[in-house]
Design a protein around this motif. Structure first.
Motif, short mmCIF file in Angstrom:
data_model
loop_
_atom_site.label_atom_id
_atom_site.label_comp_id
_atom_site.label_asym_id
_atom_site.label_seq_id
_atom_site.Cartn_x
_atom_site.Cartn_y
_atom_site.Cartn_z
N PHE A 24 0.82 -1.22 0.00
CA PHE A 24 0.00 0.00 0.00
C PHE A 24 0.86 1.27 0.00
N SER A 25 1.89 1.26 -0.83
CA SER A 25 2.81 2.39 -0.93
C SER A 25 2.22 3.52 -1.76
N GLY A 26 2.88 4.66 -1.72
CA GLY A 26 2.49 5.78 -2.57
C GLY A 26 2.59 5.42 -4.04
N GLU A 27 3.63 4.70 -4.41
CA GLU A 27 3.81 4.24 -5.79
C GLU A 27 2.63 3.36 -6.19
N ASP A 28 2.25 2.43 -5.33
CA ASP A 28 1.15 1.52 -5.61
C ASP A 28 -0.17 2.27 -5.75
N PHE A 29 -0.46 3.18 -4.82
CA PHE A 29 -1.69 3.96 -4.88
C PHE A 29 -1.76 4.75 -6.18
N TYR A 30 -0.67 5.37 -6.55
CA TYR A 30 -0.67 6.16 -7.78
C TYR A 30 -1.01 5.29 -8.98
N HIS A 31 -0.34 4.18 -9.10
CA HIS A 31 -0.51 3.35 -10.30
C HIS A 31 -1.82 2.56 -10.31
N LYS A 32 -2.30 2.16 -9.16
CA LYS A 32 -3.53 1.36 -9.12
C LYS A 32 -4.80 2.21 -9.07
N LYS A 33 -4.71 3.44 -8.59
CA LYS A 33 -5.93 4.23 -8.42
C LYS A 33 -5.83 5.65 -8.96
N LEU A 34 -4.93 6.45 -8.40
CA LEU A 34 -4.94 7.89 -8.63
C LEU A 34 -4.74 8.27 -10.10
N PRO A 61 4.64 11.13 4.98
CA PRO A 61 5.14 12.08 3.99
C PRO A 61 5.68 11.43 2.73
N SER A 62 6.33 10.28 2.84
CA SER A 62 6.86 9.64 1.63
C SER A 62 5.73 9.08 0.78
N PHE A 63 4.68 8.55 1.41
CA PHE A 63 3.50 8.07 0.68
C PHE A 63 2.87 9.22 -0.10
N ARG A 64 2.62 10.33 0.59
CA ARG A 64 1.98 11.50 -0.04
C ARG A 64 2.83 12.06 -1.17
N ASP A 65 4.12 12.18 -0.92
CA ASP A 65 5.02 12.75 -1.92
C ASP A 65 5.05 11.90 -3.19
N GLU A 66 5.17 10.61 -3.03
CA GLU A 66 5.27 9.74 -4.20
C GLU A 66 3.95 9.70 -4.98
N ALA A 67 2.84 9.56 -4.30
CA ALA A 67 1.55 9.46 -4.98
C ALA A 67 1.22 10.75 -5.73
N PHE A 68 1.27 11.87 -5.05
CA PHE A 68 0.86 13.13 -5.67
C PHE A 68 1.96 13.73 -6.54
N GLY A 69 3.20 13.41 -6.24
CA GLY A 69 4.29 13.85 -7.09
C GLY A 69 4.26 13.21 -8.46
N ASN A 70 3.98 11.91 -8.50
CA ASN A 70 3.84 11.23 -9.79
C ASN A 70 2.76 11.87 -10.64
N LEU A 71 1.70 12.30 -9.99
CA LEU A 71 0.60 12.95 -10.70
C LEU A 71 1.09 14.21 -11.41
N VAL A 72 1.86 15.03 -10.71
CA VAL A 72 2.42 16.24 -11.32
C VAL A 72 3.38 15.87 -12.44
N TYR A 73 4.18 14.83 -12.22
CA TYR A 73 5.13 14.42 -13.26
C TYR A 73 4.40 14.02 -14.55
N ASP A 74 3.31 13.29 -14.42
CA ASP A 74 2.61 12.77 -15.60
C ASP A 74 1.66 13.77 -16.25
N PHE A 75 1.18 14.77 -15.50
CA PHE A 75 0.17 15.67 -16.05
C PHE A 75 0.55 17.15 -16.04
N SER A 76 1.52 17.55 -15.29
CA SER A 76 2.01 18.93 -15.12
C SER A 76 1.28 19.60 -13.95
#
Length: 141
Positions: A24-34, A61-76
Motif C-alpha cells: 500500500f505504498s504511494g507508488e502503488d496507490f498512484y498506479h492502481k488508483k490515482l 510524507p513519503s507516501f503522499r510525496d510519491e503518490a501526488f508527485g507522480n501525478l504532477v510528473y505525468d500531467f504537469s
C-alpha cells in the motif's frame, strides 16, 4: 465532481514511498488508483476530490510525496491544480505539504525530465503528452 476517500477507495492502511518498501505504498496507490481517477476527470473536463481522512496510521510524507508527485510528473502542475482538490480534515498540514512542497518539487523534476523511480512492473498508465492523454507502460530512460 467525483470524490474519493483514500481510506475507503484504496486502503485504510498505507505504507511507505515505494512498492519494494511496503504494501500500500504511494507508488502503488498512484498506479492502481490515482492515475486513472485523474485521467478520467481530465477526459471529462471535471474535477476530482481526494479526501485524506480515516486512515488507521495516517498518510506518511513519503507516501503522499510519491503518490501526488507522480501525478504532477505525468500531467504537469498547471493541469493538476485545475483538476485536483485535496481535503485533509484531520490534518490540514498534509494538504499544505502536498501543495507547497510536493507539487513544486515534482514540477521541477518534470521539467528536468527526472523520471520517477519504479520498483515494480505496473500496468499501463496515463501521461499527458502534447495535450493528449497517452496510456502505456512508460520506461524510465
Amino acid at each position: 465532481m467525483k470524490e474519493y476517500v483514500l481510506s475507503v477507495d484504496y486502503s485504510p492502511i498505507t505504507g511507505l514511498r515505494y512498492c519494494n518498501e511496503s504494501d500500500f505504498s504511494g507508488e502503488d496507490f498512484y498506479h492502481k488508483k490515482l492515475n486513472s481517477w485523474f485521467a478520467d476527470a481530465y477526459q471529462n473536463n471535471e474535477q476530482i476530490k481526494i479526501i485524506l481522512d480515516g486512515g488507521e496510521d495516517g498518510y506518511g510524507p513519503s507516501f503522499r510525496d510519491e503518490a501526488f508527485g507522480n501525478l504532477v510528473y505525468d500531467f504537469s502542475l498547471d493541469i493538476v491544480k485545475k483538476i485536483l482538490i485535496i481535503e485533509s480534515p484531520g490534518e490540514e498540514l498534509w494538504k499544505e505539504e502536498i501543495e507547497e512542497n510536493t507539487f513544486p518539487d515534482w514540477e521541477k523534476r518534470r521539467t528536468k525530465k527526472e523520471a520517477p523511480k519504479q520498483t515494480e512492473s505496473h500496468d499501463a498508465w496515463y501521461r499527458l503528452i502534447d495535450n493528449k492523454l497517452e496510456r502505456k507502460v512508460w520506461k524510465n530512460e
